[in-house]
Enzyme design. Structure first.
Site, PDB file in Angstrom:
ATOM      1  N   LYS A  56       0.829  -1.203   0.000  1.00 53.84           N
ATOM      2  CA  LYS A  56       0.000   0.000   0.000  1.00 53.84           C
ATOM      3  C   LYS A  56       0.859   1.248   0.000  1.00 53.84           C
ATOM      4  O   LYS A  56       2.030   1.216   0.373  1.00 53.84           O
ATOM      5  CB  LYS A  56      -0.917   0.000   1.218  1.00 53.84           C
ATOM      6  CG  LYS A  56      -0.151  -0.145   2.518  1.00 53.84           C
ATOM      7  CD  LYS A  56      -1.060  -0.492   3.659  1.00 53.84           C
ATOM      8  CE  LYS A  56      -0.250  -1.002   4.852  1.00 53.84           C
ATOM      9  NZ  LYS A  56      -1.052  -1.685   5.808  1.00 53.84           N
ATOM     10  N   CYS A  73      -5.366  15.272  -0.998  1.00 55.98           N
ATOM     11  CA  CYS A  73      -6.088  14.614  -2.090  1.00 55.98           C
ATOM     12  C   CYS A  73      -6.758  13.328  -1.611  1.00 55.98           C
ATOM     13  O   CYS A  73      -6.156  12.523  -0.920  1.00 55.98           O
ATOM     14  CB  CYS A  73      -5.105  14.289  -3.216  1.00 55.98           C
ATOM     15  SG  CYS A  73      -5.848  13.405  -4.595  1.00 55.98           S
ATOM     16  N   CYS A  75      -8.838  11.894  -4.172  1.00 55.94           N
ATOM     17  CA  CYS A  75      -9.270  11.296  -5.448  1.00 55.94           C
ATOM     18  C   CYS A  75      -8.151  10.495  -6.116  1.00 55.94           C
ATOM     19  O   CYS A  75      -8.395   9.802  -7.092  1.00 55.94           O
ATOM     20  CB  CYS A  75      -9.767  12.369  -6.405  1.00 55.94           C
ATOM     21  SG  CYS A  75      -8.458  13.385  -7.141  1.00 55.94           S
ATOM     22  N   CYS A  84      -3.738  18.095  -2.567  1.00 51.08           N
ATOM     23  CA  CYS A  84      -4.722  18.352  -3.617  1.00 51.08           C
ATOM     24  C   CYS A  84      -4.190  19.422  -4.568  1.00 51.08           C
ATOM     25  O   CYS A  84      -3.652  20.432  -4.122  1.00 51.08           O
ATOM     26  CB  CYS A  84      -6.029  18.836  -2.978  1.00 51.08           C
ATOM     27  SG  CYS A  84      -7.268  19.387  -4.168  1.00 51.08           S
ATOM     28  N   HIS A  88      -9.266  16.839  -8.904  1.00 54.58           N
ATOM     29  CA  HIS A  88     -10.569  16.199  -8.625  1.00 54.58           C
ATOM     30  C   HIS A  88     -11.685  16.856  -9.446  1.00 54.58           C
ATOM     31  O   HIS A  88     -12.675  16.188  -9.762  1.00 54.58           O
ATOM     32  CB  HIS A  88     -10.894  16.244  -7.122  1.00 54.58           C
ATOM     33  CG  HIS A  88     -10.960  17.629  -6.565  1.00 54.58           C
ATOM     34  ND1 HIS A  88      -9.874  18.264  -6.003  1.00 54.58           N
ATOM     35  CD2 HIS A  88     -11.985  18.506  -6.509  1.00 54.58           C
ATOM     36  CE1 HIS A  88     -10.223  19.461  -5.603  1.00 54.58           C
ATOM     37  NE2 HIS A  88     -11.507  19.646  -5.903  1.00 54.58           N
TER      38      HIS A  88
HETATM   39 FE1  FES Z   1      -7.506  14.856  -5.476  1.00 53.16          FE
HETATM   40 FE2  FES Z   1      -8.161  17.388  -5.123  1.00 53.16          FE
HETATM   41  S1  FES Z   1      -8.913  15.710  -4.071  1.00 53.16           S
HETATM   42  S2  FES Z   1      -6.757  16.573  -6.519  1.00 53.16           S
END
Ligand code: FES
Length: 111
Positions: A56, A73, A75, A84, A88
């Site tokens: 992981k 982040c 995503c 981030c 996203h």
């Molecule tokens: Fe992944 Fe913003 S939550 S780039």
């Protein structure tokens, strides 16, 4: 009801046909499940080359080194992962998803 004599000539092929049908249905379902698992990968690019031999991706951040606020982040599309970078937004437009960052901020007046 008892099965005897010539009845077995009917029962055995019928049982074989049912067994084959179950086998084919089960093998089709297994293939579909395997494809679904491959499609369910969340992390498409983060630290994949470093991940060989690792189960992981783990990120450790010293909380004392955080600024007044940070966006992390969730995503897995950020080029600045684990932070981030706004990627996203494109992911959400392309997929209809609704993911966004984890935003941490220090409360003002805390010591
Ligand atoms: Fe992944 Fe913003 S939550 S780039």
């Amino acid at each position: 009801m008892t099965i005897c004599g010539k009845d077995w000539l009917i029962v055995i092929p019928a049982a074989g046909a049912i067994g084959l049908a179950v086998y084919f249905v089960a093998s089709k379902c297994q293939g579909a499940c395997g494809d679904a698992k491959k499609d369910d990968i969340i992390n498409k690019s983060q630290q994949k080359s470093q991940q060989k031999g690792q189960e992981k991706v783990v990120t450790e951040i010293d909380i004392e080194e955080l600024g007044d606020s940070e966006a992390f982040c969730r995503c897995w599309r950020s080029k600045k992962f684990p932070y981030c970078d706004g990627s996203h937004n494109n992911h959400n437009k392309e997929t209809g998803d609704n993911v966004g960052p984890l935003c941490l901020s220090k409360k003002s007046g805390s010591s």
